[in-house]
Design an enzyme around this catalytic site. Structure first.
Site, PDB file in Angstrom:
ATOM      1  N   GLY A  22       5.989  14.851   5.512  1.00 53.68           N
ATOM      2  CA  GLY A  22       4.832  15.355   6.262  1.00 53.68           C
ATOM      3  C   GLY A  22       3.615  14.548   5.833  1.00 53.68           C
TER       4      GLY A  22
ATOM      5  N   ASN B 271      10.294   0.674   4.840  1.00 54.57           N
ATOM      6  CA  ASN B 271       9.140   1.573   4.750  1.00 54.57           C
ATOM      7  C   ASN B 271       7.973   1.118   5.640  1.00 54.57           C
ATOM      8  OD1 ASN B 271       7.059   3.367   3.223  1.00 54.57           O
ATOM      9  ND2 ASN B 271       6.363   1.272   2.825  1.00 54.57           N
TER      10      ASN B 271
ATOM     11  N   THR C 289      -2.520   8.235   2.348  1.00 58.49           N
ATOM     12  CA  THR C 289      -2.379   6.787   2.106  1.00 58.49           C
ATOM     13  C   THR C 289      -3.390   6.092   3.026  1.00 58.49           C
ATOM     14  OG1 THR C 289      -0.780   6.557   3.896  1.00 58.49           O
ATOM     15  CG2 THR C 289       0.126   7.052   1.715  1.00 58.49           C
TER      16      THR C 289
ATOM     17  N   ALA D  76       0.843  -1.205   0.000  1.00 58.98           N
ATOM     18  CA  ALA D  76       0.000   0.000   0.000  1.00 58.98           C
ATOM     19  C   ALA D  76       0.875   1.250   0.000  1.00 58.98           C
ATOM     20  CB  ALA D  76      -0.889  -0.002   1.255  1.00 58.98           C
TER      21      ALA D  76
ATOM     22  N   VAL E 219       7.209  -7.809   9.728  1.00 60.45           N
ATOM     23  CA  VAL E 219       8.560  -7.349  10.081  1.00 60.45           C
ATOM     24  C   VAL E 219       8.827  -7.395  11.589  1.00 60.45           C
ATOM     25  CG1 VAL E 219       8.845  -5.900   8.018  1.00 60.45           C
ATOM     26  CG2 VAL E 219       7.931  -4.881  10.120  1.00 60.45           C
TER      27      VAL E 219
ATOM     28  N   SER F 144       9.895  10.363   9.414  1.00 61.84           N
ATOM     29  CA  SER F 144       8.693  11.216   9.362  1.00 61.84           C
ATOM     30  C   SER F 144       8.996  12.600   9.910  1.00 61.84           C
ATOM     31  CB  SER F 144       7.582  10.585  10.208  1.00 61.84           C
ATOM     32  OG  SER F 144       6.496  11.473  10.363  1.00 61.84           O
TER      33      SER F 144
ATOM     34  N   ARG G  57       2.299  -8.153   4.795  1.00 62.70           N
ATOM     35  CA  ARG G  57       1.487  -9.273   5.287  1.00 62.70           C
ATOM     36  C   ARG G  57       0.377  -9.603   4.294  1.00 62.70           C
ATOM     37  NH1 ARG G  57       0.373  -6.167  10.745  1.00 62.70           N
ATOM     38  NH2 ARG G  57       0.103  -4.639   9.073  1.00 62.70           N
TER      39      ARG G  57
ATOM     40  N   TYR H  13       4.329   7.409  18.675  1.00 63.13           N
ATOM     41  CA  TYR H  13       4.630   7.354  17.231  1.00 63.13           C
ATOM     42  C   TYR H  13       5.817   8.277  16.921  1.00 63.13           C
ATOM     43  CZ  TYR H  13       4.353   7.850  12.189  1.00 63.13           C
ATOM     44  OH  TYR H  13       4.680   7.878  10.851  1.00 63.13           O
TER      45      TYR H  13
HETATM   46  P1  NDP Z   1       0.080   2.626   4.555  1.00 59.14           P
HETATM   47  O1  NDP Z   1      -0.751   2.247   5.722  1.00 59.14           O
HETATM   48  O2  NDP Z   1      -0.597   2.989   3.279  1.00 59.14           O
HETATM   49  O3  NDP Z   1       1.153   1.475   4.262  1.00 59.14           O
HETATM   50  C1  NDP Z   1       1.836   0.851   5.315  1.00 59.14           C
HETATM   51  C2  NDP Z   1       2.529  -0.386   4.798  1.00 59.14           C
HETATM   52  O4  NDP Z   1       3.266  -0.988   5.892  1.00 59.14           O
HETATM   53  C3  NDP Z   1       1.551  -1.416   4.277  1.00 59.14           C
HETATM   54  O5  NDP Z   1       2.072  -1.960   3.092  1.00 59.14           O
HETATM   55  C4  NDP Z   1       1.539  -2.481   5.369  1.00 59.14           C
HETATM   56  O6  NDP Z   1       1.351  -3.763   4.784  1.00 59.14           O
HETATM   57  C5  NDP Z   1       2.961  -2.372   5.903  1.00 59.14           C
HETATM   58  N1  NDP Z   1       3.094  -2.904   7.255  1.00 59.14           N
HETATM   59  C6  NDP Z   1       2.560  -2.420   8.394  1.00 59.14           C
HETATM   60  N2  NDP Z   1       2.874  -3.207   9.422  1.00 59.14           N
HETATM   61  C7  NDP Z   1       3.635  -4.230   8.914  1.00 59.14           C
HETATM   62  C8  NDP Z   1       4.255  -5.371   9.467  1.00 59.14           C
HETATM   63  N3  NDP Z   1       4.165  -5.642  10.784  1.00 59.14           N
HETATM   64  N4  NDP Z   1       4.953  -6.206   8.661  1.00 59.14           N
HETATM   65  C9  NDP Z   1       5.045  -5.946   7.331  1.00 59.14           C
HETATM   66  N5  NDP Z   1       4.484  -4.868   6.746  1.00 59.14           N
HETATM   67  C10 NDP Z   1       3.776  -4.031   7.528  1.00 59.14           C
HETATM   68  O7  NDP Z   1       0.974   3.858   5.075  1.00 59.14           O
HETATM   69  P2  NDP Z   1       2.119   4.735   4.385  1.00 59.14           P
HETATM   70  O8  NDP Z   1       2.427   4.296   3.029  1.00 59.14           O
HETATM   71  O9  NDP Z   1       1.758   6.138   4.613  1.00 59.14           O
HETATM   72  O10 NDP Z   1       3.333   4.403   5.372  1.00 59.14           O
HETATM   73  C11 NDP Z   1       4.608   3.995   4.938  1.00 59.14           C
HETATM   74  C12 NDP Z   1       5.638   4.588   5.888  1.00 59.14           C
HETATM   75  O11 NDP Z   1       5.610   6.005   5.781  1.00 59.14           O
HETATM   76  C13 NDP Z   1       5.400   4.267   7.357  1.00 59.14           C
HETATM   77  O12 NDP Z   1       6.648   3.973   7.956  1.00 59.14           O
HETATM   78  C14 NDP Z   1       4.853   5.587   7.915  1.00 59.14           C
HETATM   79  O13 NDP Z   1       5.129   5.714   9.288  1.00 59.14           O
HETATM   80  C15 NDP Z   1       5.617   6.577   7.078  1.00 59.14           C
HETATM   81  N6  NDP Z   1       5.056   7.911   6.988  1.00 59.14           N
HETATM   82  C16 NDP Z   1       3.787   8.118   6.538  1.00 59.14           C
HETATM   83  C17 NDP Z   1       3.296   9.394   6.438  1.00 59.14           C
HETATM   84  C18 NDP Z   1       1.885   9.690   6.028  1.00 59.14           C
HETATM   85  O14 NDP Z   1       1.401  10.811   6.263  1.00 59.14           O
HETATM   86  N7  NDP Z   1       1.186   8.751   5.385  1.00 59.14           N
HETATM   87  C19 NDP Z   1       4.136  10.557   6.760  1.00 59.14           C
HETATM   88  C20 NDP Z   1       5.434  10.215   7.254  1.00 59.14           C
HETATM   89  C21 NDP Z   1       5.887   8.952   7.325  1.00 59.14           C
HETATM   90  P3  NDP Z   1       0.447  -4.965   5.343  1.00 59.14           P
HETATM   91  O15 NDP Z   1      -0.626  -4.349   6.183  1.00 59.14           O
HETATM   92  O16 NDP Z   1      -0.048  -5.641   4.114  1.00 59.14           O
HETATM   93  O17 NDP Z   1       1.416  -5.801   6.108  1.00 59.14           O
HETATM   94  C1  8X3 Z   2       3.044  10.552   9.565  1.00 58.72           C
HETATM   95  C2  8X3 Z   2       2.817  12.009   9.555  1.00 58.72           C
HETATM   96  O1  8X3 Z   2       2.181  13.987  11.049  1.00 58.72           O
HETATM   97  O2  8X3 Z   2       0.662  12.109  10.966  1.00 58.72           O
HETATM   98  O3  8X3 Z   2       4.331  10.246   9.985  1.00 58.72           O
HETATM   99  O4  8X3 Z   2       2.750  11.940  12.140  1.00 58.72           O
HETATM  100  S1  8X3 Z   2       2.072  12.525  11.002  1.00 58.72           S
END
Ligand code: NDP
Ligand code: 8X3
Length: 259
Positions: free
Chosen positions: A189, A92, A193, A17, A66, A145, A39, A158
């Site tokens: 930021g 990621n 998603t 995702a 993970v 982040s 997963r 977090y």
């Molecule tokens: P999504 O929820 O869209 O994607 C998260 C992904 O992480 C999914 O593919 C999920 O896959 C996977 N995941 C979660 N837990 C596990 C696990 N235990 N084992 C394997 N895979 C796992 O979120 P984002 O794309 O936004 O997030 C990606 C990264 O970006 C994260 O680290 C998030 O903290 C960071 N981030 C996001 C921001 C935002 O505003 N969206 C801003 C800053 C940082 P599945 O559930 O299939 O295992």
């Molecule tokens: C994800 C962005 O501002 O929701 O890392 O923490 S925030």
């Protein structure tokens, strides 16, 4: 000269995702071979089919949580020979749970965030980086982040996990000094998603409100940054990329238009 990614092996955690899936698309277009980890295998399979039909991308799908150190070590030990020489690791996979006060939040939410965002990243790093050091090539791209820079109400655990990602990225670069292996920390930021749906456990209205009246980043915006870091010449280590929407200036300062 920029590095070509043709036939490079890239492992992306959280590829099912959001930012991880976009990275897969950008890297596939650049010619990489992809190990996709998450997963939800159905999502990975769908993405792999798309990448194969669009770019003839070779993919290996790994159903991994993970947080499971032993499962990661076992999976890595039995990688087919032609997938073992991983060139780029994109750590990621990550999540947030809730926005509860530190003295009120459910312990289980803390365990999930700490185990995924910190320990999961460390387990993947520990399993893959030794091979990069031996082969004298490699790049670890951690997804941190804005939360590492600004603590916000109800987000302290977090935020602490993402502050840890920042410190671990710096520490890994220090430990790798003298090797050609590079380390990058990407700090986005707001990116729209599944992140907020996961944080609010499927409460779609609450999740949508996070981005109400403002224009968030897209997962493609972040994939573009990651591709940039990955393709710099070998003597260039992009240590940090901090990217926020124009409508955002800190974790809590958001410009919203009436809707
Ligand atoms: P999504 O929820 O869209 O994607 C998260 C992904 O992480 C999914 O593919 C999920 O896959 C996977 N995941 C979660 N837990 C596990 C696990 N235990 N084992 C394997 N895979 C796992 O979120 P984002 O794309 O936004 O997030 C990606 C990264 O970006 C994260 O680290 C998030 O903290 C960071 N981030 C996001 C921001 C935002 O505003 N969206 C801003 C800053 C940082 P599945 O559930 O299939 O295992
Ligand atoms: C994800 C962005 O501002 O929701 O890392 O923490 S925030």
């Amino acid at each position: 000269m920029a590095i070509a990614l043709t036939d490079k092996i890239v492992l992306i955690t959280g590829a099912s995702a959001g930012i991880g899936a976009s990275c897969a698309r950008y890297l596939a277009e650049a010619g990489a071979r992809l190990i996709l980890v998450a997963r939800r295998q159905d999502k990975l399979q769908h993405l792999a089919d798309e990448l194969h039909s669009q770019y003839q991308t070779e993919t290996l799908l790994l159903s991994l949580d993970v947080r499971q150190a032993a499962a990661i070590a076992a999976m890595m030990a039995k990688l087919p020979a032609h997938w073992q020489a991983i060139d780029i690791l994109i750590n990621n996979a990550g999540l947030s749970r809730g926005l509860d006060k530190q003295y009120e939040a459910p312990l289980q939410d803390w365990e999930e965030m700490i185990d995924t965002n910190i320990k999961g990243l460390l387990y993947m790093t520990r399993a893959i980086v030794p091979g990069m050091v031996t082969r004298e090539t490699g790049h670890i791209i951690n997804v941190g982040s804005i939360a590492a820079r600004y603590t916000y109400p109800g987000g302290s655990v977090y935020c602490a996990t993402k502050a840890a990602v920042k410190v671990l990225s710096e520490g890994l670069k220090i430990d790798l000094l003298g090797t050609p292996v590079r380390v990058t920390n990407i700090e986005p930021g707001f990116v729209e998603t599944e992140f907020s749906d996961v944080r609010f456990r499927g409460d779609a209205d609450r999740a949508k409100n996070v981005y109400k009246g403002m224009t968030p980043l897209t997962p493609d915006d972040m994939a573009e940054m990651i591709l940039f870091a990955a393709t710099r010449p070998p003597h260039v280590n992009v240590s940090e990329i901090y990217v926020i929407p124009t409508d955002q200036s800190s974790a809590t300062l958001i410009h919203r238009r009436p809707t």
